[in-house]
Design an enzyme around this catalytic site. Structure first.
Site, PDB file in Angstrom:
ATOM      1  N   ASP B  90       0.871  -1.166   0.000  1.00 44.83           N
ATOM      2  CA  ASP B  90       0.000   0.000   0.000  1.00 44.83           C
ATOM      3  C   ASP B  90       0.919   1.230   0.000  1.00 44.83           C
ATOM      4  O   ASP B  90       2.052   1.178   0.455  1.00 44.83           O
ATOM      5  CB  ASP B  90      -0.890  -0.034   1.251  1.00 44.83           C
ATOM      6  CG  ASP B  90      -2.005   0.985   1.158  1.00 44.83           C
ATOM      7  OD1 ASP B  90      -2.091   1.683   0.127  1.00 44.83           O
ATOM      8  OD2 ASP B  90      -2.786   1.079   2.106  1.00 44.83           O
ATOM      9  N   ASP B 255      -8.311  -6.826   0.981  1.00 45.07           N
ATOM     10  CA  ASP B 255      -7.399  -6.941   2.125  1.00 45.07           C
ATOM     11  C   ASP B 255      -8.112  -6.383   3.332  1.00 45.07           C
ATOM     12  O   ASP B 255      -8.954  -5.481   3.204  1.00 45.07           O
ATOM     13  CB  ASP B 255      -6.115  -6.133   1.900  1.00 45.07           C
ATOM     14  CG  ASP B 255      -6.354  -4.654   2.154  1.00 45.07           C
ATOM     15  OD1 ASP B 255      -6.935  -3.979   1.285  1.00 45.07           O
ATOM     16  OD2 ASP B 255      -6.004  -4.165   3.265  1.00 45.07           O
ATOM     17  N   CYS B 293     -13.570 -26.648   8.710  1.00 42.10           N
ATOM     18  CA  CYS B 293     -12.289 -26.007   8.392  1.00 42.10           C
ATOM     19  C   CYS B 293     -11.123 -26.991   8.508  1.00 42.10           C
ATOM     20  O   CYS B 293     -11.109 -27.852   9.391  1.00 42.10           O
ATOM     21  CB  CYS B 293     -12.061 -24.809   9.307  1.00 42.10           C
ATOM     22  SG  CYS B 293     -10.549 -23.897   8.940  1.00 42.10           S
ATOM     23  N   CYS B 295      -7.878 -26.008   8.930  1.00 41.30           N
ATOM     24  CA  CYS B 295      -6.674 -25.354   9.462  1.00 41.30           C
ATOM     25  C   CYS B 295      -6.167 -26.087  10.703  1.00 41.30           C
ATOM     26  O   CYS B 295      -6.862 -26.896  11.309  1.00 41.30           O
ATOM     27  CB  CYS B 295      -6.933 -23.882   9.769  1.00 41.30           C
ATOM     28  SG  CYS B 295      -7.757 -23.568  11.339  1.00 41.30           S
ATOM     29  N   CYS B 298      -8.426 -25.784  13.813  1.00 40.21           N
ATOM     30  CA  CYS B 298      -9.669 -26.556  13.822  1.00 40.21           C
ATOM     31  C   CYS B 298      -9.424 -28.061  13.800  1.00 40.21           C
ATOM     32  O   CYS B 298     -10.267 -28.821  14.286  1.00 40.21           O
ATOM     33  CB  CYS B 298     -10.541 -26.132  12.643  1.00 40.21           C
ATOM     34  SG  CYS B 298     -11.162 -24.435  12.839  1.00 40.21           S
ATOM     35  N   HIS B 324      -6.854 -19.325  12.058  1.00 38.99           N
ATOM     36  CA  HIS B 324      -8.137 -19.809  11.560  1.00 38.99           C
ATOM     37  C   HIS B 324      -8.859 -18.737  10.740  1.00 38.99           C
ATOM     38  O   HIS B 324      -9.400 -19.023   9.669  1.00 38.99           O
ATOM     39  CB  HIS B 324      -9.054 -20.258  12.694  1.00 38.99           C
ATOM     40  CG  HIS B 324     -10.467 -20.407  12.230  1.00 38.99           C
ATOM     41  ND1 HIS B 324     -10.866 -21.443  11.410  1.00 38.99           N
ATOM     42  CD2 HIS B 324     -11.559 -19.607  12.383  1.00 38.99           C
ATOM     43  CE1 HIS B 324     -12.147 -21.290  11.105  1.00 38.99           C
ATOM     44  NE2 HIS B 324     -12.590 -20.191  11.677  1.00 38.99           N
TER      45      HIS B 324
END
Lengths: 360, 360
Positions: B90, B255, B293, B295, B298, B324
């Site tokens: 940015d 984002d 999920c 991840c 999880c 997560h």
């Protein structure tokens, strides 16, 4: 199960293999400390990656929060914290006697105030052993009273539990107290050994603020009296130089918050001694923390980046230095084990010390 | 290089493929935010694991600390932060105008006070582009002035740089401002498109506190005017419901700090809506945060353990919920992409919204 096989010695240093329900543990070994069922900033996957084998959690803290009932409901401590390897739980004795707040000791146990909510609670040797049974670690510790000469407090729960519980999934180790008083240590040891056969023995009440020379002398006097067949756990040690000194004096297992606490403060262990990563000298330093280290921190990031994380107060910095420091101590223990098995530990230790303690 | 291939549409929603020097990026895509060259609590290895492709860092913050000179010395931003995938920086415009402290705007740029040491600094469109060139991200953003109607501030650096620099390793995207004023947006867009050919276009000045309905209306009015061939980056979005709404209105890249900031606050995104893990209801809950999920959080930990980490103020909790939440948004973007390619995005979005926003 719970067998300890002494594989090699070199000087007074020992290499062994301890068999626990959740897997074998090669000694000397450093145990990362997961006081509240987490080694601060690190995931269990990180612990596997850095080669951790035996991890410590704390009965006092887990009893107070979230409570052993919650942990039991969630499948026991291994499942709760996602750690499939061997676990050891400290009994809570040290915490009850060292945390601030009210406490009252009587013949049977101790009444104390929870550091979380101030509620009065009571721990006895039996209760501490009960809680640890519920937590279900591989190794439980007897409830100890950390005052010089208080080595006899730890007994009752031990004999009690050895009799009425299966030993398939958990063993109980006694804690030898006695401060730096060699007579008290010798008496305490004799009483512990008279109580029956143990699968391991802890030495408590050292590394609690006494001069280092006093700790080393105490270990030197004690080690020849200890049964060679038992693994010896020196509690609360330590810093790299203490780990080496204690292995030189015949100790096998160690735990300490130093790698994670120091990591969070920005101090990293390296073969050339500690490095303070906040130092301005590291501002644009492209070198890794420790060029001999294989951890994620050292193989991925420059000192300049790590310093940036600390200066910018980014949480990743705490994690990356904790990860490296734990890996450093685990590698240090593995290097000592290799030197013992090769039969040249005294020379290795002298070389290590010369490099670690040199100025700069 | 920097080519955008539009692969499918479904309603106004688009699926595409953006080719960047550090690899291809499938859209819609959610970019985790690494403001200070780290996605808070997560390592680059974590980012790979959760499927992150394009990661954002911030020019203002990195210019102020550690300085682009340090990052250049340490091999550029990719090497500095250990991230080998595509990066977007940015421009710093948003930060200069939104952080507290002194600032003075003139025709050429803005003078401001560093939030780190209070020192006066000056950024111009040219300077912001220069700094980003040194940082060496795949995509740089033009320096923008975030005030309604201020859409023309962003131009100079863009035309300047398009001419005198190779485009092999970095491209520059303009930022369309104009708040919720559709006339200003239309005018700004026309001027941007007249300036030459771009490889992408950002929409700024939304999700900055205006009513959600106003953001959605602005996007609906804007999308049909945008060239179909350019990827469209909606800056600062967002929360799951905003991501879905923006994809429905033809946006491609997003984002937001929401997944990490909310994660650190104990809020987890799930298909059934947000979950506050501190809630006492999770005390002994053996279920994962999100049973759909994949991840690490999880697949490893119960809600009861995660709650314990937050109640006990353990740093691992911040990390596990951040991990997560980032994975959640990346999977959400991937699910939208799949629905668009299958041609049934409107139905998918209606189903998703019904489940996500239901009470309880």
């Amino acid at each position: 199960m719970f067998e300890f096989q002494l594989e090699a010695t070199s000087g007074a240093a020992r290499a062994g293999l301890l068999t626990l329900p959740h897997g074998p543990v090669e000694t000397p070994v450093f145990m990362p400390v997961g006081t509240q069922a987490t080694v601060r900033t690190l995931s269990p996957r990180d612990l596997v990656t850095v080669g951790a084998r035996l991890v410590l959690a704390n009965t006092y803290h887990l009893h107070v929060r979230p409570g052993e009932d919650v942990i039991a409901t969630l499948g026991g401590l291994h499942r709760f914290m996602g750690w499939e390897g061997p676990l050891l739980t400290d009994s809570g004795g040290f915490q009850v006697f060292s945390l601030d707040g009210f406490r009252r000791v009587d013949e049977d146990g101790v009444e104390f105030q929870s550091h979380v909510d101030g509620a009065r609670r009571r721990l006895t040797p039996e209760r501490a052993t009960d809680i640890q049974w519920v937590l279900d670690a591989d190794v439980a510790m007897a409830f100890d009273h950390v005052v010089p000469g208080g080595a006899d407090e730890a007994r009752e729960g031990q004999t009690l539990r050895a009799a009425d519980r299966p030993t398939v999934r958990q063993t109980l180790w006694p804690i030898l107290q006695g401060g730096t008083h060699q007579t008290l240590r010798a008496e305490g040891l004799q009483r512990i050994l008279e109580m029956g056969s143990w699968t391991g023995l802890a030495v408590g009440g050292l590394a609690v603020g006494e001069p280092k020379a006093a700790m080393y002398e105490t270990l030197e006097a004690l080690a020849p009296r200890l049964p060679a067949t038992l693994p010896r756990y020196l509690m609360g040690v330590g810093f790299p130089e203490d780990l080496v000194a204690a292995v030189e004096r015949g100790m096998d297992l160690f735990d300490c918050v130093a790698p994670t606490r120091n990591g969070r403060n920005g101090t990293a262990f390296t073969p050339d001694g500690p490095v303070n990563i906040r130092n301005a000298a590291h501002r644009a330093d492209p070198r890794p923390l420790d060029s001999s280290c294989d951890c994620e921190t050292c193989t991925t990031f420059s000192r300049g980046y790590l310093r940036h994380l600390f200066v910018a107060e980014e949480l990743l910095g705490l994690r990356l230095l904790s990860l490296h420091n734990v890996r450093y101590l685990i590698r240090l223990a593995a290097q000592m084990r290799a030197a013992i098995r090769a039969g040249h530990f005294p020379r290795w230790a002298a070389d290590w010390r010369r490099r670690y303690t040199q100025p700069g």
